[in-house]
Design a protein around this motif. Structure first.
Motif, short mmCIF file in Angstrom:
data_model
loop_
_atom_site.label_atom_id
_atom_site.label_comp_id
_atom_site.label_asym_id
_atom_site.label_seq_id
_atom_site.Cartn_x
_atom_site.Cartn_y
_atom_site.Cartn_z
N ALA A 104 0.97 -1.16 0.18
CA ALA A 104 -0.35 0.07 0.27
C ALA A 104 0.58 1.36 -0.34
O ALA A 104 1.74 1.37 0.87
CB ALA A 104 -1.02 0.08 1.12
N VAL A 145 0.91 5.44 1.36
CA VAL A 145 0.23 6.47 1.92
C VAL A 145 -0.08 7.67 0.25
O VAL A 145 0.40 7.45 -0.81
CB VAL A 145 0.99 7.05 2.95
CG1 VAL A 145 1.28 5.56 3.32
CG2 VAL A 145 2.50 7.49 1.98
N ALA A 146 -1.29 8.70 0.60
CA ALA A 146 -1.29 9.11 0.01
C ALA A 146 -1.14 10.21 0.22
O ALA A 146 -0.93 11.01 1.36
CB ALA A 146 -2.90 9.73 0.33
N THR A 200 -4.22 16.40 8.04
CA THR A 200 -5.05 15.56 7.69
C THR A 200 -6.53 15.85 6.75
O THR A 200 -6.00 17.81 5.66
CB THR A 200 -6.06 15.39 9.28
OG1 THR A 200 -6.38 16.66 9.24
CG2 THR A 200 -4.87 14.68 10.05
N THR A 202 -3.76 15.86 -4.82
CA THR A 202 -2.74 14.78 -3.98
C THR A 202 -3.09 13.59 -4.57
O THR A 202 -3.92 13.21 -5.39
CB THR A 202 -4.58 14.04 -2.37
OG1 THR A 202 -4.74 15.30 -2.08
CG2 THR A 202 -4.31 13.42 -1.49
N ASP A 233 -5.07 10.71 6.98
CA ASP A 233 -6.37 9.91 7.18
C ASP A 233 -6.81 9.67 6.35
O ASP A 233 -7.99 9.27 5.79
CB ASP A 233 -7.44 10.21 8.01
CG ASP A 233 -7.41 12.23 8.01
OD1 ASP A 233 -7.12 12.25 7.20
OD2 ASP A 233 -8.78 12.51 8.72
N ALA A 234 -6.00 9.64 5.07
CA ALA A 234 -6.64 10.06 3.87
C ALA A 234 -6.44 8.68 3.38
O ALA A 234 -5.11 7.87 3.69
CB ALA A 234 -5.98 10.07 2.59
N PRO A 235 -7.26 7.27 2.42
CA PRO A 235 -7.48 6.39 2.13
C PRO A 235 -6.23 6.03 1.43
O PRO A 235 -5.28 7.12 0.28
CB PRO A 235 -8.42 6.01 0.94
CG PRO A 235 -9.62 7.36 0.87
CD PRO A 235 -8.69 8.91 1.48
N VAL A 236 -5.42 4.87 1.53
CA VAL A 236 -4.00 4.74 0.67
C VAL A 236 -4.62 4.24 -0.53
O VAL A 236 -5.54 3.44 -1.31
CB VAL A 236 -3.40 3.09 1.60
CG1 VAL A 236 -2.76 3.96 3.02
CG2 VAL A 236 -3.99 2.06 1.56
N THR A 237 -3.57 3.20 -1.42
CA THR A 237 -3.07 2.91 -2.72
C THR A 237 -2.32 1.58 -2.89
O THR A 237 -1.41 1.87 -1.83
CB THR A 237 -3.08 3.72 -3.55
OG1 THR A 237 -4.06 5.53 -3.78
CG2 THR A 237 -3.00 3.71 -5.13
N THR A 238 -3.02 0.94 -3.37
CA THR A 238 -3.04 -0.58 -2.91
C THR A 238 -2.36 -0.76 -4.48
O THR A 238 -2.79 -1.04 -5.16
CB THR A 238 -3.68 -2.23 -2.59
OG1 THR A 238 -4.40 -1.29 -1.87
CG2 THR A 238 -3.35 -3.05 -3.13
#
Length: 213
Positions: free
Chosen positions: A74, A76-77, A94, A125, A146-151
């Motif tokens: 994963a 992070v953003a 955040t 972002t 707290d941003a969604p991660v990228t896989t």
């Protein structure tokens, strides 16, 4: 005369680093050369369906129809900010911190988006690896906690799961050259320690009578 094998072709999304896997392949499969196809969000899966690539490193989510997919890691953003932006002084931010900020258009490429951020046109972002590709001195990148991660995942067509695909996927998953795909190495059981039974006293020894003086 030996026939030169066809190249094994790897497609990859922007920001994916392939070096550790391609080195292992070149050590184990020296007769099979590697070829590469750079993709974007629109072509990371189509490169498999149209036969341009044997495997593809993709950034999820994607259309999984007909694909085998193994998630790998994963990302992070991060938010890209002008260097003089007040939030640039923070180590991380955040989503609430960014809620009132103007954002550049989602339709722009990452390179154009960062260019616009540098010109004061808003913020953007991006996945961390994409931000690194377009790093420049007049912007900064800060993690958005707290941003969604990228896989990132490896994908290939189920109907084209060749021996070469299995070999490369095994390398990506950490399989060593000495390991076998078909016959697992049985576990070696440790010898058990011999247990010496404790001697139990079945009858108390009778006390000796005192000798007469």
């Amino acid at each position: 005369m030996d026939t030169v094998p066809a190249a094994f072709t790897i497609a990859f999304a922007p920001g994916v680093t392939l070096t550790r896997w391609t080195r292992a392949w070149e050590e184990r499969q020296r007769r099979i050369p590697l070829a590469f196809v750079a993709t974007d969000a629109a072509s990371q899966v189509s490169a498999l369906h149209d036969g341009r690539a044997d495997v593809s490193f993709v950034r999820l989510p994607v259309d999984r129809t007909g694909l085998s997919i193994i998630p790998l890691y994963a990302e992070v953003a991060v938010v890209i900010l002008p260097k003089e932006h007040p939030l640039a002084a923070l180590e991380s931010v955040t989503l609430h911190d960014l809620s009132s900020e103007d954002r550049v258009a989602d339709t722009l490429s990452a390179e154009d988006a960062v260019e616009l951020v540098a010109a004061g046109g808003g913020i953007v972002t991006l996945p961390q690896s994409i931000a690194r590709l377009h790093a420049r001195k007049d912007v900064v990148a800060r993690p958005v906690t707290d941003a969604p991660v990228t896989t990132i995942a490896i994908a290939w067509l189920e109907q084209r799961t060749t021996a070469q695909v299995e070999e490369f996927v095994g390398i990506v998953r950490g399989r060593t050259a000495a390991s076998s795909r078909s016959v697992p190495t049985p576990k070696t059981e440790k010898p058990r320690k011999a247990v010496t039974p404790k001697t139990r006293t079945t009858q108390r020894a009778r006390p000796r009578k005192p000798r007469g003086r």
